[in-house]
Write a protein that holds these residues in place. Structure first.
Motif, PDB file in Angstrom:
ATOM      1  N   TYR A 222      43.149  44.650  48.930  1.00 30.30           N
ATOM      2  CA  TYR A 222      43.594  44.574  47.495  1.00 30.30           C
ATOM      3  C   TYR A 222      43.489  45.782  46.300  1.00 30.30           C
ATOM      4  O   TYR A 222      43.733  44.883  45.047  1.00 30.30           O
ATOM      5  CB  TYR A 222      43.157  42.801  47.374  1.00 30.30           C
ATOM      6  CG  TYR A 222      42.932  41.841  47.817  1.00 30.30           C
ATOM      7  CD1 TYR A 222      44.567  41.962  48.427  1.00 30.30           C
ATOM      8  CD2 TYR A 222      41.837  41.462  48.927  1.00 30.30           C
ATOM      9  CE1 TYR A 222      44.684  40.840  48.674  1.00 30.30           C
ATOM     10  CE2 TYR A 222      42.495  40.434  49.768  1.00 30.30           C
ATOM     11  CZ  TYR A 222      44.080  39.917  49.450  1.00 30.30           C
ATOM     12  OH  TYR A 222      43.762  39.007  50.931  1.00 30.30           O
ATOM     13  N   GLY A 223      43.263  47.007  46.520  1.00 26.51           N
ATOM     14  CA  GLY A 223      42.836  47.837  45.390  1.00 26.51           C
ATOM     15  C   GLY A 223      44.118  47.756  44.688  1.00 26.51           C
ATOM     16  O   GLY A 223      43.997  48.261  43.698  1.00 26.51           O
ATOM     17  N   ASP A 224      45.277  47.903  45.323  1.00 26.77           N
ATOM     18  CA  ASP A 224      46.417  48.554  45.426  1.00 26.77           C
ATOM     19  C   ASP A 224      46.935  47.596  43.913  1.00 26.77           C
ATOM     20  O   ASP A 224      47.772  47.779  43.792  1.00 26.77           O
ATOM     21  CB  ASP A 224      47.081  49.402  46.281  1.00 26.77           C
ATOM     22  CG  ASP A 224      46.712  50.083  47.240  1.00 26.77           C
ATOM     23  OD1 ASP A 224      45.580  50.770  46.294  1.00 26.77           O
ATOM     24  OD2 ASP A 224      46.676  50.519  48.201  1.00 26.77           O
ATOM     25  N   SER A 225      46.009  46.060  44.352  1.00 27.21           N
ATOM     26  CA  SER A 225      47.368  45.084  43.512  1.00 27.21           C
ATOM     27  C   SER A 225      46.816  44.608  42.038  1.00 27.21           C
ATOM     28  O   SER A 225      45.250  44.828  41.925  1.00 27.21           O
ATOM     29  CB  SER A 225      46.903  43.596  43.927  1.00 27.21           C
ATOM     30  OG  SER A 225      47.425  43.184  43.845  1.00 27.21           O
TER      31      SER A 225
ATOM     32  N   TYR B 286      36.815  52.294  46.862  1.00 28.42           N
ATOM     33  CA  TYR B 286      38.325  52.694  47.173  1.00 28.42           C
ATOM     34  C   TYR B 286      38.985  52.440  46.557  1.00 28.42           C
ATOM     35  O   TYR B 286      39.951  52.524  46.554  1.00 28.42           O
ATOM     36  CB  TYR B 286      38.056  51.141  48.722  1.00 28.42           C
ATOM     37  CG  TYR B 286      37.104  51.991  49.456  1.00 28.42           C
ATOM     38  CD1 TYR B 286      37.028  52.676  50.521  1.00 28.42           C
ATOM     39  CD2 TYR B 286      35.975  51.262  49.902  1.00 28.42           C
ATOM     40  CE1 TYR B 286      36.329  52.920  51.242  1.00 28.42           C
ATOM     41  CE2 TYR B 286      35.185  51.225  50.429  1.00 28.42           C
ATOM     42  CZ  TYR B 286      35.951  52.090  51.013  1.00 28.42           C
ATOM     43  OH  TYR B 286      34.380  52.236  52.530  1.00 28.42           O
ATOM     44  N   ASP B 287      38.140  51.274  44.575  1.00 26.26           N
ATOM     45  CA  ASP B 287      39.206  50.926  43.947  1.00 26.26           C
ATOM     46  C   ASP B 287      38.930  51.678  43.153  1.00 26.26           C
ATOM     47  O   ASP B 287      38.180  51.325  42.587  1.00 26.26           O
ATOM     48  CB  ASP B 287      39.639  49.677  44.407  1.00 26.26           C
ATOM     49  CG  ASP B 287      40.560  49.040  42.887  1.00 26.26           C
ATOM     50  OD1 ASP B 287      40.990  49.928  42.552  1.00 26.26           O
ATOM     51  OD2 ASP B 287      40.321  47.940  42.824  1.00 26.26           O
ATOM     52  N   LYS B 288      38.973  52.531  42.492  1.00 31.88           N
ATOM     53  CA  LYS B 288      39.272  52.827  40.772  1.00 31.88           C
ATOM     54  C   LYS B 288      39.558  52.325  39.748  1.00 31.88           C
ATOM     55  O   LYS B 288      38.663  53.043  38.514  1.00 31.88           O
ATOM     56  CB  LYS B 288      39.553  54.828  40.734  1.00 31.88           C
ATOM     57  CG  LYS B 288      39.614  55.480  41.851  1.00 31.88           C
ATOM     58  CD  LYS B 288      38.661  56.417  42.097  1.00 31.88           C
ATOM     59  CE  LYS B 288      37.896  57.079  43.638  1.00 31.88           C
ATOM     60  NZ  LYS B 288      37.183  56.926  43.779  1.00 31.88           N
ATOM     61  N   ASP B 289      40.298  51.611  39.955  1.00 36.14           N
ATOM     62  CA  ASP B 289      40.510  51.124  38.090  1.00 36.14           C
ATOM     63  C   ASP B 289      40.538  48.929  38.401  1.00 36.14           C
ATOM     64  O   ASP B 289      40.816  48.566  37.088  1.00 36.14           O
ATOM     65  CB  ASP B 289      41.740  51.333  38.184  1.00 36.14           C
ATOM     66  CG  ASP B 289      42.567  51.378  38.931  1.00 36.14           C
ATOM     67  OD1 ASP B 289      42.810  50.896  40.185  1.00 36.14           O
ATOM     68  OD2 ASP B 289      43.991  51.444  39.129  1.00 36.14           O
ATOM     69  N   ASN B 290      40.627  48.258  39.439  1.00 36.39           N
ATOM     70  CA  ASN B 290      40.760  47.359  38.928  1.00 36.39           C
ATOM     71  C   ASN B 290      39.429  46.467  37.863  1.00 36.39           C
ATOM     72  O   ASN B 290      38.258  47.294  38.377  1.00 36.39           O
ATOM     73  CB  ASN B 290      40.640  46.280  40.247  1.00 36.39           C
ATOM     74  CG  ASN B 290      42.229  46.777  40.832  1.00 36.39           C
ATOM     75  OD1 ASN B 290      42.922  47.678  41.121  1.00 36.39           O
ATOM     76  ND2 ASN B 290      42.455  45.368  41.108  1.00 36.39           N
ATOM     77  N   ILE B 291      39.545  45.781  37.358  1.00 27.99           N
ATOM     78  CA  ILE B 291      38.061  45.003  36.751  1.00 27.99           C
ATOM     79  C   ILE B 291      37.122  44.530  37.409  1.00 27.99           C
ATOM     80  O   ILE B 291      37.564  44.107  38.763  1.00 27.99           O
ATOM     81  CB  ILE B 291      38.781  43.902  35.802  1.00 27.99           C
ATOM     82  CG1 ILE B 291      40.216  44.709  35.014  1.00 27.99           C
ATOM     83  CG2 ILE B 291      38.154  42.774  34.646  1.00 27.99           C
ATOM     84  CD1 ILE B 291      40.228  44.924  34.082  1.00 27.99           C
TER      85      ILE B 291
END
Ligand code: MG
Length: 339
Positions: A147-150, A183-188
């Motif tokens: 889900y890291g791109d959502s 894997y996910d640099k930015d989600n909260i």
């Protein structure tokens, strides 16, 4: 005639291109609206707007899986006007994630996918009271890859640590955040604090450093947590700690007792002054004041008023912007043995 036909074709192509361009602009704007970031203590989006998300938490999936479905989510978004849903994926009770991760994730994915389809933010809540660092890292590595791109997905990495120290919670959080950020640099990411997310003041004295887009969960139950608890949160905010109310309600922390309308209003005023996001606990039919649905309430909604408990009626009114301040307890909660 041939020239006229060519004119028609060119006009149709231009109209199609304009339409595609319009759709792309709408998609770009929606992406910027949904993409969240933390600036100072404030949640923002990529359009530069201040963001205050509001919604409800589903109850523990292990006890109330019937609400983990697409139609319930659609009701909560369309009828209750939630802009945020929290999926409380249970970790430790018998039969929960540790025993049956496949079923736990199946319930979770129903909710997360439904929220993404509705362009609604969703919290993946590791609903645990105890340390399960190894399992949490494995789980969030999977979630970040899936889900890291959502832009709609928020990770809550530890529901409520019980009696423990900030050093210990901090170490756990650092390790889980590092795993997610592979894997996910930015989600909260929502970080916990000791004593059921009460010790934000202690966290503020020694915050996690070197990370962006992390916020600190604050939980409160207005029948117990009052001015003294807001004082801790004010201290944390003044020291620059971003706060996110990922669970709250209006009675005792046990979920029992009368709704304290007066004290809950003080919290709401404080939340709105500080433009914080908040989540009310919970969509469940349990025999307790903090559960919103009557035992006979249907699963998918929309719910008639007599299918909701007093707290469900109040929360729905708050989210719809229809709530009129009540300054006293007006009726008893109907008590029916269930579960
Ligand atoms: Mg991301």
């Amino acid at each position: 005639m041939k020239r006229f036909f060519s004119f028609l074709v060119v006009s149709a192509v231009l109209l199609l291109l304009a339409s595609c361009n319009g759709n792309k602009q709408a998609d770009d704007t929606e992406l910027k609206r949904a993409t969240l970031k933390v600036e100072g203590t404030q949640l923002m989006n990529e359009l530069g707007d201040t963001v205050q998300l509001k919604g409800v938490s589903l109850g523990w999936h292990i006890f109330w899986p019937r609400f983990y479905n697409k139609n319930t989510i659609n009701t909560l978004v369309d009828d209750w006007h939630c802009t945020l849903i929290r999926a409380a994926m249970s970790v430790e009770p018998e039969g929960a994630y540790v025993d049956d991760s496949i079923w736990a994730k199946k319930c979770l994915y129903e909710v997360v996918d439904a929220c993404i389809e509705k362009k609604t933010h969703v919290i993946i809540d590791w609903h645990s009271h105890g340390y399960r660092e190894k399992e949490a890292k494995e789980f969030f590595a999977q979630m970040a890859q899936k889900y890291g791109d959502s832009p709609y997905v928020i990770y809550e990495i530890f529901n409520e640590p019980e009696v423990t120290t900030w050093d210990s919670v901090k170490s756990y959080c650092r390790n889980v955040i590092d795993t997610i950020r592979m894997y996910d640099k930015d989600n909260i990411i929502l970080v916990a604090s000791p004593h059921w997310d009460q010790d934000v003041d202690i966290a503020a004295d020694s915050p996690l450093e070197g990370y962006s887009n992390i916020m600190y969960s604050l939980h409160f139950y207005a029948g117990f947590h009052q001015k003294w608890h807001r004082g801790r949160a004010d201290y944390a905010l003044k020291k620059g700690l971003p706060i996110f109310v990922s669970e709250c309600a209006s009675m005792t922390p046990f979920g029992t007792g009368d709704i304290n309308y007066v004290e809950f209003q003080k919290w709401l005023d404080w939340i709105n002054e500080n433009k914080l996001s908040w989540i009310a606990w919970s969509v469940a039919p349990k025999n307790e004041t903090c559960s919103m649905i009557q035992p006979w309430g249907n699963t998918e909604g929309p719910w008639k008023e007599d299918e909701l408990k007093e707290w469900g009626v109040m929360t729905r009114e708050l989210l719809r912007g229809e709530y009129v301040y009540r300054d006293s307890v007006v009726k008893d909660t109907i008590v029916v043995e269930c579960q």
